[in-house]
Design a protein around this motif. Structure first.
Motif, PDB file in Angstrom:
ATOM      1  N   ALA A   1       0.840  -1.207   0.000  1.00 47.02           N
ATOM      2  CA  ALA A   1       0.000   0.000   0.000  1.00 47.02           C
ATOM      3  C   ALA A   1       0.871   1.253   0.000  1.00 47.02           C
ATOM      4  N   ALA A   2       0.338   2.296  -0.583  1.00 46.43           N
ATOM      5  CA  ALA A   2       1.068   3.562  -0.657  1.00 46.43           C
ATOM      6  C   ALA A   2       0.623   4.561   0.411  1.00 46.43           C
ATOM      7  N   ASP A   3      -0.453   4.251   1.131  1.00 50.23           N
ATOM      8  CA  ASP A   3      -0.976   5.232   2.069  1.00 50.23           C
ATOM      9  C   ASP A   3      -0.151   5.261   3.365  1.00 50.23           C
ATOM     10  N   ALA A   4      -0.192   6.389   4.027  1.00 54.36           N
ATOM     11  CA  ALA A   4       0.599   6.606   5.239  1.00 54.36           C
ATOM     12  C   ALA A   4       0.181   5.678   6.366  1.00 54.36           C
ATOM     13  N   ALA A   5      -1.101   5.388   6.485  1.00 54.18           N
ATOM     14  CA  ALA A   5      -1.566   4.527   7.577  1.00 54.18           C
ATOM     15  C   ALA A   5      -0.934   3.141   7.477  1.00 54.18           C
ATOM     16  N   ALA A   6      -0.833   2.607   6.273  1.00 51.29           N
ATOM     17  CA  ALA A   6      -0.213   1.292   6.090  1.00 51.29           C
ATOM     18  C   ALA A   6       1.282   1.364   6.386  1.00 51.29           C
ATOM     19  N   ARG A   7       1.958   2.420   5.915  1.00 52.47           N
ATOM     20  CA  ARG A   7       3.392   2.584   6.207  1.00 52.47           C
ATOM     21  C   ARG A   7       3.618   2.732   7.707  1.00 52.47           C
ATOM     22  N   ASN A   8       2.751   3.491   8.353  1.00 53.10           N
ATOM     23  CA  ASN A   8       2.865   3.665   9.801  1.00 53.10           C
ATOM     24  C   ASN A   8       2.706   2.328  10.522  1.00 53.10           C
ATOM     25  N   ALA A   9       1.705   1.555  10.121  1.00 55.00           N
ATOM     26  CA  ALA A   9       1.456   0.254  10.756  1.00 55.00           C
ATOM     27  C   ALA A   9       2.641  -0.684  10.555  1.00 55.00           C
ATOM     28  N   CYS A  10       3.203  -0.697   9.362  1.00 58.08           N
ATOM     29  CA  CYS A  10       4.350  -1.569   9.091  1.00 58.08           C
ATOM     30  C   CYS A  10       5.570  -1.127   9.902  1.00 58.08           C
ATOM     31  N   ALA A  11       5.775   0.162  10.028  1.00 58.19           N
ATOM     32  CA  ALA A  11       6.916   0.661  10.799  1.00 58.19           C
ATOM     33  C   ALA A  11       6.779   0.290  12.275  1.00 58.19           C
ATOM     34  N   VAL A  12       5.575   0.394  12.808  1.00 56.77           N
ATOM     35  CA  VAL A  12       5.342   0.000  14.198  1.00 56.77           C
ATOM     36  C   VAL A  12       5.591  -1.493  14.357  1.00 56.77           C
ATOM     37  N   GLN A  13       5.078  -2.285  13.432  1.00 55.73           N
ATOM     38  CA  GLN A  13       5.256  -3.740  13.479  1.00 55.73           C
ATOM     39  C   GLN A  13       6.743  -4.105  13.404  1.00 55.73           C
ATOM     40  N   ASP A  14       7.487  -3.460  12.514  1.00 54.94           N
ATOM     41  CA  ASP A  14       8.920  -3.733  12.378  1.00 54.94           C
ATOM     42  C   ASP A  14       9.669  -3.351  13.650  1.00 54.94           C
ATOM     43  N   PHE A  15       9.321  -2.211  14.233  1.00 54.76           N
ATOM     44  CA  PHE A  15       9.951  -1.797  15.490  1.00 54.76           C
ATOM     45  C   PHE A  15       9.650  -2.801  16.594  1.00 54.76           C
ATOM     46  N   GLN A  16       8.395  -3.226  16.690  1.00 58.98           N
ATOM     47  CA  GLN A  16       8.021  -4.172  17.742  1.00 58.98           C
ATOM     48  C   GLN A  16       8.812  -5.472  17.617  1.00 58.98           C
ATOM     49  N   ALA A  17       9.015  -5.936  16.403  1.00 61.24           N
ATOM     50  CA  ALA A  17       9.790  -7.163  16.195  1.00 61.24           C
ATOM     51  C   ALA A  17      11.243  -6.962  16.626  1.00 61.24           C
ATOM     52  N   ALA A  18      11.840  -5.837  16.248  1.00 63.19           N
ATOM     53  CA  ALA A  18      13.221  -5.556  16.634  1.00 63.19           C
ATOM     54  C   ALA A  18      13.341  -5.382  18.145  1.00 63.19           C
ATOM     55  N   ASP A  19      12.368  -4.705  18.749  1.00 59.47           N
ATOM     56  CA  ASP A  19      12.400  -4.474  20.190  1.00 59.47           C
ATOM     57  C   ASP A  19      12.239  -5.785  20.957  1.00 59.47           C
ATOM     58  N   THR A  20      11.398  -6.669  20.462  1.00 61.85           N
ATOM     59  CA  THR A  20      11.216  -7.975  21.099  1.00 61.85           C
ATOM     60  C   THR A  20      12.509  -8.783  21.020  1.00 61.85           C
ATOM     61  N   ALA A  21      13.149  -8.796  19.854  1.00 65.46           N
ATOM     62  CA  ALA A  21      14.413  -9.518  19.701  1.00 65.46           C
ATOM     63  C   ALA A  21      15.478  -8.941  20.634  1.00 65.46           C
ATOM     64  N   ASN A  22      15.504  -7.612  20.764  1.00 66.57           N
ATOM     65  CA  ASN A  22      16.452  -6.947  21.654  1.00 66.57           C
ATOM     66  C   ASN A  22      16.184  -7.334  23.107  1.00 66.57           C
ATOM     67  N   THR A  23      14.942  -7.368  23.500  1.00 70.62           N
ATOM     68  CA  THR A  23      14.577  -7.714  24.876  1.00 70.62           C
ATOM     69  C   THR A  23      14.970  -9.154  25.191  1.00 70.62           C
ATOM     70  N   ILE A  24      14.773 -10.041  24.240  1.00 76.06           N
ATOM     71  CA  ILE A  24      15.157 -11.435  24.442  1.00 76.06           C
ATOM     72  C   ILE A  24      16.675 -11.553  24.572  1.00 76.06           C
ATOM     73  N   LEU A  25      17.418 -10.868  23.702  1.00 71.69           N
ATOM     74  CA  LEU A  25      18.878 -10.900  23.786  1.00 71.69           C
ATOM     75  C   LEU A  25      19.350 -10.314  25.114  1.00 71.69           C
ATOM     76  N   TYR A  26      18.749  -9.198  25.535  1.00 74.69           N
ATOM     77  CA  TYR A  26      19.102  -8.585  26.819  1.00 74.69           C
ATOM     78  C   TYR A  26      18.907  -9.596  27.960  1.00 74.69           C
ATOM     79  N   GLY A  27      17.797 -10.296  27.955  1.00 72.77           N
ATOM     80  CA  GLY A  27      17.544 -11.302  28.984  1.00 72.77           C
ATOM     81  C   GLY A  27      18.575 -12.424  28.946  1.00 72.77           C
ATOM     82  N   ASP A  28      18.942 -12.851  27.750  1.00 69.12           N
ATOM     83  CA  ASP A  28      19.966 -13.892  27.614  1.00 69.12           C
ATOM     84  C   ASP A  28      21.311 -13.408  28.160  1.00 69.12           C
ATOM     85  N   VAL A  29      21.662 -12.175  27.854  1.00 74.51           N
ATOM     86  CA  VAL A  29      22.929 -11.619  28.348  1.00 74.51           C
ATOM     87  C   VAL A  29      22.892 -11.491  29.864  1.00 74.51           C
TER      88      VAL A  29
END
Length: 136
Positions: free
Chosen positions: A36-64
């Motif tokens: 999609a080209a609309d901002a709402a879809a780009r916004n949703a994808c950016a939030v989803q991508d951030f959440q995935a990266a943040d979750t991976a970071n939190t898991i790594l932090y816990g492992d460390v």
């Protein structure tokens, strides 16, 4: 340490919240559609991508945290807290002029995702050396 606030429990809770159906929809205001080209879809994808990266970071932090000795953990906690504050403040400041734009959430969350992905190297350094990487 109180078992209710252990890093592994925190990581599990964050992962569970990130995987809830519709969690990215509520924050972004729409469904992620990468075609999609609309901002709402780009916004949703950016939030989803951030959440995935943040979750991976939190898991790594816990492992460390589990891998470090008891006397090394407080320093990592302080370092992670300082990094988290700086990440949020830095991205908000970098995109303050964009707040009126329709795709501001995408810009902000892209910045947050990049900072979160960059943090991986520091966490791996902690894992290997038991201390923060040298400041450049």
């Amino acid at each position: 340490m109180n078992a209710l606030f252990s890093p592994s429990l925190l990581g599990t809770a964050i992962l569970a919240l990130a995987l809830l159906p519709g969690s990215s929809h509520a924050q972004a205001g729409g469904a992620c559609d990468r075609a999609a080209a609309d901002a709402a879809a780009r916004n949703a994808c950016a939030v989803q991508d951030f959440q995935a990266a943040d979750t991976a970071n939190t898991i790594l932090y816990g492992d460390v945290m589990r891998a470090l000795s008891a006397h090394e953990r407080p320093a990592l906690r302080r370092d992670q807290s300082a990094w988290s504050r700086q990440r949020t403040q830095g991205c908000k400041a970098a995109h303050a002029r964009d707040e009126a734009l329709e795709d501001w959430p995408a810009r902000l969350h892209h910045c947050l995702r990049q900072a979160t992905e960059a943090r991986r190297a520091a966490l791996l350094h902690w894992l290997q050396h038991g201390e923060a990487p040298a400041q450049r």
